[in-house]
Design a protein around this motif. Structure first.
Motif, PDB file in Angstrom:
ATOM      1  N   LEU A  56       0.912  -1.136   0.051  1.00  0.00           N
ATOM      2  CA  LEU A  56       0.047  -0.110  -0.110  1.00  0.00           C
ATOM      3  C   LEU A  56       0.963   1.318   0.117  1.00  0.00           C
ATOM      4  O   LEU A  56       1.526   1.531   1.034  1.00  0.00           O
ATOM      5  CB  LEU A  56      -0.931  -0.076   1.118  1.00  0.00           C
ATOM      6  CG  LEU A  56      -1.885   1.085   1.394  1.00  0.00           C
ATOM      7  CD1 LEU A  56      -3.060   0.845   0.317  1.00  0.00           C
ATOM      8  CD2 LEU A  56      -2.660   1.038   2.779  1.00  0.00           C
TER       9      LEU A  56
ATOM     10  N   GLN B 145      -2.334   5.431  -2.643  1.00  0.00           N
ATOM     11  CA  GLN B 145      -3.574   4.413  -2.449  1.00  0.00           C
ATOM     12  C   GLN B 145      -3.922   4.612  -0.873  1.00  0.00           C
ATOM     13  O   GLN B 145      -5.241   4.572  -0.742  1.00  0.00           O
ATOM     14  CB  GLN B 145      -2.833   3.101  -2.477  1.00  0.00           C
ATOM     15  CG  GLN B 145      -2.378   2.735  -3.915  1.00  0.00           C
ATOM     16  CD  GLN B 145      -1.720   1.517  -3.926  1.00  0.00           C
ATOM     17  OE1 GLN B 145      -1.084   1.074  -3.106  1.00  0.00           O
ATOM     18  NE2 GLN B 145      -1.838   0.598  -5.282  1.00  0.00           N
ATOM     19  N   ARG B 146      -3.122   4.843  -0.053  1.00  0.00           N
ATOM     20  CA  ARG B 146      -3.771   5.084   1.459  1.00  0.00           C
ATOM     21  C   ARG B 146      -4.574   6.208   1.612  1.00  0.00           C
ATOM     22  O   ARG B 146      -5.720   6.332   2.077  1.00  0.00           O
ATOM     23  CB  ARG B 146      -2.530   5.136   2.654  1.00  0.00           C
ATOM     24  CG  ARG B 146      -3.083   5.086   3.816  1.00  0.00           C
ATOM     25  CD  ARG B 146      -1.815   5.565   4.917  1.00  0.00           C
ATOM     26  NE  ARG B 146      -0.759   4.935   4.590  1.00  0.00           N
ATOM     27  CZ  ARG B 146      -0.345   3.692   4.996  1.00  0.00           C
ATOM     28  NH1 ARG B 146      -1.552   3.042   6.038  1.00  0.00           N
ATOM     29  NH2 ARG B 146       0.738   3.032   4.966  1.00  0.00           N
TER      30      ARG B 146
ATOM     31  N   TYR C 197      -8.166   5.415  -0.159  1.00  0.00           N
ATOM     32  CA  TYR C 197      -8.929   4.754   0.840  1.00  0.00           C
ATOM     33  C   TYR C 197      -9.208   5.275   2.000  1.00  0.00           C
ATOM     34  O   TYR C 197     -10.493   5.382   2.167  1.00  0.00           O
ATOM     35  CB  TYR C 197      -7.874   3.500   1.384  1.00  0.00           C
ATOM     36  CG  TYR C 197      -7.957   2.286   0.313  1.00  0.00           C
ATOM     37  CD1 TYR C 197      -8.886   1.276   0.032  1.00  0.00           C
ATOM     38  CD2 TYR C 197      -6.595   1.947   0.164  1.00  0.00           C
ATOM     39  CE1 TYR C 197      -8.639   0.329  -0.872  1.00  0.00           C
ATOM     40  CE2 TYR C 197      -6.083   0.697  -0.805  1.00  0.00           C
ATOM     41  CZ  TYR C 197      -7.318   0.282  -1.085  1.00  0.00           C
ATOM     42  OH  TYR C 197      -7.195  -0.940  -1.954  1.00  0.00           O
TER      43      TYR C 197
ATOM     44  N   LEU D 178      -5.998  -5.646   4.733  1.00  0.00           N
ATOM     45  CA  LEU D 178      -6.175  -4.458   4.856  1.00  0.00           C
ATOM     46  C   LEU D 178      -7.155  -3.836   5.692  1.00  0.00           C
ATOM     47  O   LEU D 178      -8.474  -4.421   5.626  1.00  0.00           O
ATOM     48  CB  LEU D 178      -6.797  -3.808   3.362  1.00  0.00           C
ATOM     49  CG  LEU D 178      -7.002  -2.154   3.210  1.00  0.00           C
ATOM     50  CD1 LEU D 178      -5.709  -1.456   3.339  1.00  0.00           C
ATOM     51  CD2 LEU D 178      -7.722  -2.035   1.913  1.00  0.00           C
TER      52      LEU D 178
ATOM     53  N   VAL E 278      -6.841  -7.635  -1.561  1.00  0.00           N
ATOM     54  CA  VAL E 278      -6.271  -6.470  -1.724  1.00  0.00           C
ATOM     55  C   VAL E 278      -5.689  -5.745  -2.773  1.00  0.00           C
ATOM     56  O   VAL E 278      -5.681  -4.923  -3.426  1.00  0.00           O
ATOM     57  CB  VAL E 278      -5.007  -6.409  -0.346  1.00  0.00           C
ATOM     58  CG1 VAL E 278      -4.220  -4.902  -0.480  1.00  0.00           C
ATOM     59  CG2 VAL E 278      -5.628  -6.667   0.911  1.00  0.00           C
TER      60      VAL E 278
ATOM     61  N   ASN F 247      -6.478  -2.543  -4.879  1.00  0.00           N
ATOM     62  CA  ASN F 247      -5.491  -1.603  -5.349  1.00  0.00           C
ATOM     63  C   ASN F 247      -5.703  -1.340  -6.753  1.00  0.00           C
ATOM     64  O   ASN F 247      -5.413  -0.101  -7.168  1.00  0.00           O
ATOM     65  CB  ASN F 247      -4.257  -2.337  -5.094  1.00  0.00           C
ATOM     66  CG  ASN F 247      -3.909  -1.900  -3.570  1.00  0.00           C
ATOM     67  OD1 ASN F 247      -4.587  -1.338  -2.653  1.00  0.00           O
ATOM     68  ND2 ASN F 247      -2.696  -2.714  -3.015  1.00  0.00           N
ATOM     69  N   ASN F 248      -6.024  -2.504  -7.667  1.00  0.00           N
ATOM     70  CA  ASN F 248      -6.104  -2.107  -8.882  1.00  0.00           C
ATOM     71  C   ASN F 248      -7.521  -1.093  -9.010  1.00  0.00           C
ATOM     72  O   ASN F 248      -7.287  -0.252 -10.114  1.00  0.00           O
ATOM     73  CB  ASN F 248      -6.595  -3.415  -9.720  1.00  0.00           C
ATOM     74  CG  ASN F 248      -5.375  -4.342  -9.874  1.00  0.00           C
ATOM     75  OD1 ASN F 248      -4.216  -3.662  -9.904  1.00  0.00           O
ATOM     76  ND2 ASN F 248      -5.536  -5.412  -9.936  1.00  0.00           N
TER      77      ASN F 248
ATOM     78  N   ILE G   9      -8.367   1.191  -7.049  1.00  0.00           N
ATOM     79  CA  ILE G   9      -7.857   2.337  -6.458  1.00  0.00           C
ATOM     80  C   ILE G   9      -6.901   3.240  -7.606  1.00  0.00           C
ATOM     81  O   ILE G   9      -7.178   4.234  -7.672  1.00  0.00           O
ATOM     82  CB  ILE G   9      -7.195   2.275  -5.081  1.00  0.00           C
ATOM     83  CG1 ILE G   9      -8.239   1.754  -3.923  1.00  0.00           C
ATOM     84  CG2 ILE G   9      -6.386   3.427  -4.694  1.00  0.00           C
ATOM     85  CD1 ILE G   9      -9.256   2.797  -3.744  1.00  0.00           C
ATOM     86  N   ASN G  10      -6.016   2.220  -7.988  1.00  0.00           N
ATOM     87  CA  ASN G  10      -5.181   2.680  -9.033  1.00  0.00           C
ATOM     88  C   ASN G  10      -5.929   3.450 -10.038  1.00  0.00           C
ATOM     89  O   ASN G  10      -5.620   4.541 -10.843  1.00  0.00           O
ATOM     90  CB  ASN G  10      -4.356   1.669  -9.498  1.00  0.00           C
ATOM     91  CG  ASN G  10      -3.439   1.342  -8.246  1.00  0.00           C
ATOM     92  OD1 ASN G  10      -2.963   1.898  -7.581  1.00  0.00           O
ATOM     93  ND2 ASN G  10      -2.585   0.060  -8.470  1.00  0.00           N
TER      94      ASN G  10
END
Length: 206
Positions: A10, A14-15, A18, A168, A194, A198-199, A201-202
């Motif tokens: 992370l 990204q954090r 989130y 996470l 996760v 993350n994908n 989020i990216n």
């Protein structure tokens, strides 16, 4: 942008993303609680961390404000992403909560259980739905399960089924102003989820 390794990570962007998503979702949940109880709900910034399973005890202890607590968990899954929500109640909250919700029955263990389930359903459902809507994921939720009433952290952890190494963890602390009601909502996503999260989020960060 390949995230195929089993090692999850992370970064700060990204954090932050989130945290922003969670802020919106927890705001929606708090709004429902505020309108139900006619109170003001205080919301600090949510904590977002990757933690080892061995650190969950520490995370729960951080949330703990009394020697005993009551807890409800509820699993959720959607688009290959799964996790569970863990709602931890400070045991000193029940009399105030019963008064705010105009609970007319006797405040014994069954009465407290009813209050626990009502508030858990509201907070967990609104928060999970809020995050899912922003990520375009429809989460199906399992039935809420009471992990314990007036018990120690160790008892709650024994009841859980945390079959992961790293998760996470998103921690949200709810406090209702001027009364002794506070609780912590932990959203724990499975290790396998996760990378998929993350994908998504990216994609939002691009």
């Amino acid at each position: 942008m390949s995230v195929t390794s089993t090692a999850v990570s992370l970064n700060e962007d990204q954090r932050d993303c989130y945290q922003e998503l969670t802020n919106v979702a927890m705001g929606q949940a708090a709004d429902r609680l505020a309108r139900l109880l006619d109170v003001y709900v205080v919301l600090p910034i949510p904590k977002v961390n990757l933690i080892e399973s061995s650190d969950l005890h520490m995370a729960i202890q951080d949330a703990e404000t009394d020697s005993a607590m009551s807890a409800v968990c509820q699993g959720f899954i959607g688009s290959g992403i799964a996790g569970e929500a863990l709602l931890l109640f400070n045991d000193t909250s029940f009399s105030d909560l019963a008064a705010l919700m105009n609970y007319g029955g006797e405040l014994d263990r069954y009465g407290e259980l009813e209050l626990l389930m009502d508030v858990s359903s509201l907070l967990i459902g609104a928060c999970i739905q809020g995050i899912g809507e922003q990520l375009e994921i429809h989460f199906n939720q399992g039935h809420p399960v009471v992990l314990g009433q007036h018990c120690k952290v160790e008892d709650i952890l024994k009841s859980g089924n945390h079959q992961w190494t790293k998760t996470l963890a998103i921690e949200i602390h709810y406090t209702i102003e001027h009364v002794n009601i506070d609780c912590d909502l932990l959203l724990l996503f499975t290790e396998d989820s996760v990378a998929k999260l993350n994908n998504k989020i990216n994609y939002l960060l691009d």
